[in-house]
Each structure stands twice: as C-alpha cells, then as structure tokens.
Design a protein around this motif. Structure first.
Motif, PDB file in Angstrom:
ATOM      1  N   ARG A   6       0.832  -1.204   0.000  1.00  0.00           N
ATOM      2  CA  ARG A   6       0.000   0.000   0.000  1.00  0.00           C
ATOM      3  C   ARG A   6       0.868   1.257   0.000  1.00  0.00           C
ATOM      4  NH1 ARG A   6      -4.519  -2.058   4.220  1.00  0.00           N
ATOM      5  NH2 ARG A   6      -5.673  -3.324   2.737  1.00  0.00           N
ATOM      6  N   TRP A   7       1.945   1.272   0.800  1.00  0.00           N
ATOM      7  CA  TRP A   7       2.854   2.408   0.827  1.00  0.00           C
ATOM      8  C   TRP A   7       3.535   2.594  -0.534  1.00  0.00           C
ATOM      9  CZ3 TRP A   7       3.203   6.355   3.929  1.00  0.00           C
ATOM     10  CH2 TRP A   7       2.713   6.252   5.220  1.00  0.00           C
ATOM     11  N   LEU A   8       3.885   1.502  -1.166  1.00  0.00           N
ATOM     12  CA  LEU A   8       4.525   1.571  -2.473  1.00  0.00           C
ATOM     13  C   LEU A   8       3.583   2.164  -3.514  1.00  0.00           C
ATOM     14  CD1 LEU A   8       7.114   0.869  -4.018  1.00  0.00           C
ATOM     15  CD2 LEU A   8       6.103  -1.344  -4.539  1.00  0.00           C
ATOM     16  N   ILE A   9       2.348   1.734  -3.513  1.00  0.00           N
ATOM     17  CA  ILE A   9       1.353   2.278  -4.454  1.00  0.00           C
ATOM     18  C   ILE A   9       1.092   3.745  -4.159  1.00  0.00           C
ATOM     19  CG2 ILE A   9      -1.076   2.158  -5.148  1.00  0.00           C
ATOM     20  CD1 ILE A   9      -0.845  -0.901  -4.848  1.00  0.00           C
ATOM     21  N   GLY A  10       0.958   4.081  -2.881  1.00  0.00           N
ATOM     22  CA  GLY A  10       0.735   5.486  -2.497  1.00  0.00           C
ATOM     23  C   GLY A  10       1.905   6.363  -2.908  1.00  0.00           C
ATOM     24  N   GLY A  11       3.125   5.881  -2.695  1.00  0.00           N
ATOM     25  CA  GLY A  11       4.313   6.641  -3.101  1.00  0.00           C
ATOM     26  C   GLY A  11       4.378   6.826  -4.602  1.00  0.00           C
ATOM     27  N   GLY A  12       3.992   5.782  -5.340  1.00  0.00           N
ATOM     28  CA  GLY A  12       3.969   5.888  -6.803  1.00  0.00           C
ATOM     29  C   GLY A  12       2.974   6.927  -7.284  1.00  0.00           C
ATOM     30  N   ILE A  13       1.817   6.973  -6.637  1.00  0.00           N
ATOM     31  CA  ILE A  13       0.803   7.965  -7.015  1.00  0.00           C
ATOM     32  C   ILE A  13       1.306   9.375  -6.721  1.00  0.00           C
ATOM     33  CG2 ILE A  13      -1.495   8.845  -6.429  1.00  0.00           C
ATOM     34  CD1 ILE A  13      -2.344   5.882  -6.091  1.00  0.00           C
ATOM     35  N   VAL A  14       1.908   9.564  -5.538  1.00  0.00           N
ATOM     36  CA  VAL A  14       2.441  10.882  -5.179  1.00  0.00           C
ATOM     37  C   VAL A  14       3.536  11.299  -6.167  1.00  0.00           C
ATOM     38  CG1 VAL A  14       3.790  12.123  -3.443  1.00  0.00           C
ATOM     39  CG2 VAL A  14       1.815  10.751  -2.751  1.00  0.00           C
ATOM     40  N   LEU A  15       4.402  10.378  -6.533  1.00  0.00           N
ATOM     41  CA  LEU A  15       5.470  10.672  -7.491  1.00  0.00           C
ATOM     42  C   LEU A  15       4.890  11.053  -8.852  1.00  0.00           C
ATOM     43  CD1 LEU A  15       8.517  10.747  -8.048  1.00  0.00           C
ATOM     44  CD2 LEU A  15       8.344   8.361  -8.743  1.00  0.00           C
ATOM     45  N   ALA A  16       3.871  10.329  -9.304  1.00  0.00           N
ATOM     46  CA  ALA A  16       3.245  10.631 -10.597  1.00  0.00           C
ATOM     47  C   ALA A  16       2.615  12.022 -10.579  1.00  0.00           C
ATOM     48  CB  ALA A  16       2.210   9.571 -10.942  1.00  0.00           C
ATOM     49  N   VAL A  17       1.941  12.374  -9.496  1.00  0.00           N
ATOM     50  CA  VAL A  17       1.327  13.701  -9.384  1.00  0.00           C
ATOM     51  C   VAL A  17       2.415  14.782  -9.396  1.00  0.00           C
ATOM     52  CG1 VAL A  17       0.045  15.229  -7.820  1.00  0.00           C
ATOM     53  CG2 VAL A  17      -0.789  12.918  -8.269  1.00  0.00           C
ATOM     54  N   ALA A  18       3.523  14.538  -8.698  1.00  0.00           N
ATOM     55  CA  ALA A  18       4.620  15.509  -8.662  1.00  0.00           C
ATOM     56  C   ALA A  18       5.225  15.710 -10.051  1.00  0.00           C
ATOM     57  CB  ALA A  18       5.685  15.067  -7.672  1.00  0.00           C
ATOM     58  N   VAL A  19       5.401  14.638 -10.806  1.00  0.00           N
ATOM     59  CA  VAL A  19       5.965  14.738 -12.157  1.00  0.00           C
ATOM     60  C   VAL A  19       5.029  15.526 -13.071  1.00  0.00           C
ATOM     61  CG1 VAL A  19       6.534  13.395 -14.221  1.00  0.00           C
ATOM     62  CG2 VAL A  19       7.443  12.717 -11.998  1.00  0.00           C
ATOM     63  N   VAL A  20       3.729  15.264 -12.993  1.00  0.00           N
ATOM     64  CA  VAL A  20       2.763  15.995 -13.818  1.00  0.00           C
ATOM     65  C   VAL A  20       2.749  17.477 -13.439  1.00  0.00           C
ATOM     66  CG1 VAL A  20       0.289  16.261 -14.297  1.00  0.00           C
ATOM     67  CG2 VAL A  20       1.326  13.996 -14.345  1.00  0.00           C
ATOM     68  N   ALA A  21       2.812  17.776 -12.141  1.00  0.00           N
ATOM     69  CA  ALA A  21       2.828  19.171 -11.693  1.00  0.00           C
ATOM     70  C   ALA A  21       4.100  19.877 -12.170  1.00  0.00           C
ATOM     71  CB  ALA A  21       2.716  19.240 -10.175  1.00  0.00           C
ATOM     72  N   LEU A  22       5.227  19.210 -12.093  1.00  0.00           N
ATOM     73  CA  LEU A  22       6.492  19.795 -12.542  1.00  0.00           C
ATOM     74  C   LEU A  22       6.469  20.056 -14.049  1.00  0.00           C
ATOM     75  CD1 LEU A  22       9.311  20.628 -11.549  1.00  0.00           C
ATOM     76  CD2 LEU A  22      10.076  18.330 -12.129  1.00  0.00           C
ATOM     77  N   PHE A  23       5.956  19.103 -14.815  1.00  0.00           N
ATOM     78  CA  PHE A  23       5.828  19.277 -16.260  1.00  0.00           C
ATOM     79  C   PHE A  23       4.916  20.461 -16.575  1.00  0.00           C
ATOM     80  CE2 PHE A  23       3.638  18.328 -20.287  1.00  0.00           C
ATOM     81  CZ  PHE A  23       4.728  18.320 -21.127  1.00  0.00           C
ATOM     82  N   GLY A  24       3.808  20.579 -15.851  1.00  0.00           N
ATOM     83  CA  GLY A  24       2.887  21.698 -16.045  1.00  0.00           C
ATOM     84  C   GLY A  24       3.548  23.027 -15.742  1.00  0.00           C
ATOM     85  N   TRP A  25       4.336  23.077 -14.676  1.00  0.00           N
ATOM     86  CA  TRP A  25       5.030  24.316 -14.318  1.00  0.00           C
ATOM     87  C   TRP A  25       6.035  24.720 -15.403  1.00  0.00           C
ATOM     88  CZ3 TRP A  25       4.954  28.671 -12.085  1.00  0.00           C
ATOM     89  CH2 TRP A  25       6.112  29.399 -11.943  1.00  0.00           C
ATOM     90  N   PHE A  26       6.818  23.763 -15.882  1.00  0.00           N
ATOM     91  CA  PHE A  26       7.783  24.079 -16.935  1.00  0.00           C
ATOM     92  C   PHE A  26       7.079  24.560 -18.199  1.00  0.00           C
ATOM     93  CE2 PHE A  26      11.007  21.112 -14.863  1.00  0.00           C
ATOM     94  CZ  PHE A  26      11.693  22.165 -14.304  1.00  0.00           C
ATOM     95  N   THR A  27       5.950  23.974 -18.519  1.00  0.00           N
ATOM     96  CA  THR A  27       5.202  24.383 -19.702  1.00  0.00           C
ATOM     97  C   THR A  27       4.693  25.812 -19.554  1.00  0.00           C
ATOM     98  OG1 THR A  27       4.530  22.108 -20.115  1.00  0.00           O
ATOM     99  CG2 THR A  27       3.216  23.830 -21.165  1.00  0.00           C
ATOM    100  N   VAL A  28       4.119  26.127 -18.405  1.00  0.00           N
ATOM    101  CA  VAL A  28       3.567  27.467 -18.184  1.00  0.00           C
ATOM    102  C   VAL A  28       4.680  28.501 -18.096  1.00  0.00           C
ATOM    103  CG1 VAL A  28       2.339  28.902 -16.504  1.00  0.00           C
ATOM    104  CG2 VAL A  28       1.430  26.674 -17.137  1.00  0.00           C
TER     105      VAL A  28
END
Length: 135
Positions: free
Chosen positions: A20-42
């Motif tokens: 469960r911790w591994l899945i939760g960490g993966g989700i948090v990492l995916a959200v962080a990557v998408v947010a970072l990509f969005g910031w660089f784009t903007v």
C-alpha cells in the motif's frame, strides 16, 4: 475466518501495508511529475513571443519593406530576425531588429530589409525576448 477472507487469501487479493505504501508513493510521485511538467510548460510560455507577417512590399532590387506584428510579454524588449527570399527560396536579405520594451501586449511594426538581389517575399523568421539589463 469468513468466506470472503478465505477467498481473498486464496486468490491473493489482500495487500500488505508495504505494498500500500509503495502504491501510495507511486501515485504521489506521478502527481509531482505531472505538476512539474505543467510548471515548466507554463513558465516557458510566459516569455513566448508570437510574430505574424502582415505585409511585404518589394521596393526595388535592393530593398524589401516588411510589415509585421508581435505579441510579447508587456515590459519586455524583443528582437526579431526578419528575412527576404528570392524565387528559389534563397535568402537574399536578413536583419535582426531590436524592438524596445512596451506596456502593450501586441504591437505592429514596419521595417526595411536590405537585399543583395531581387526578393520575392519577406517574413519574420523568429522573435525572442531580450534579457533585461537590470538582471
């Protein structure tokens, strides 16, 4: 043990806390990557300059008059590479013009391009924001 628990054990539907911790960490990492990509784009789009050729006139064999408009961030000085080409798309004139900073978002300009031969077209090749001397 209930029937449902026995079936979960039998078919491996129970998840361990580590999984469960591994899945939760993966989700948090995916959200962080998408947010970072969005910031660089903007942040990259904030300094974009858009240029459109509005008119060109072949004055003579040694000059082209080019009308164009730019859309740039207010308060930023801009440079544009303008170009004249001949019938075979060879560059016969080229010039970089520096446009002063303005509070307006969109502005129109007319510039002359000296040419080495008779041109058949003129256009804006590219534009970019100049670095602020105060930085």
């Amino acid at each position: 043990m209930t029937t449902q628990e026995m079936l979960d054990d039998r078919y491996g539907r129970r998840r361990s806390p580590a999984r469960r911790w591994l899945i939760g960490g993966g989700i948090v990492l995916a959200v962080a990557v998408v947010a970072l990509f969005g910031w660089f784009t903007v942040s990259g789009a904030l300094d974009d300059v858009d240029a459109d050729t509005t008119a060109f006139e072949v004055v003579d064999a040694h000059s082209v008059s080019l009308g164009f408009q730019i859309t740039a961030p207010p308060g930023s000085a801009v440079a544009c590479a303008i170009e004249a080409q001949d019938q075979e798309h060879g560059v016969v004139g080229w010039r970089v013009v520096e446009l002063p900073a303005s509070d307006e978002h969109a502005r129109a300009f007319r510039e002359a391009i000296p040419t080495t031969a008779l041109a058949t077209t003129g256009f804006v090749n590219s534009c970019w924001v100049l670095p602020n001397p105060a930085d």
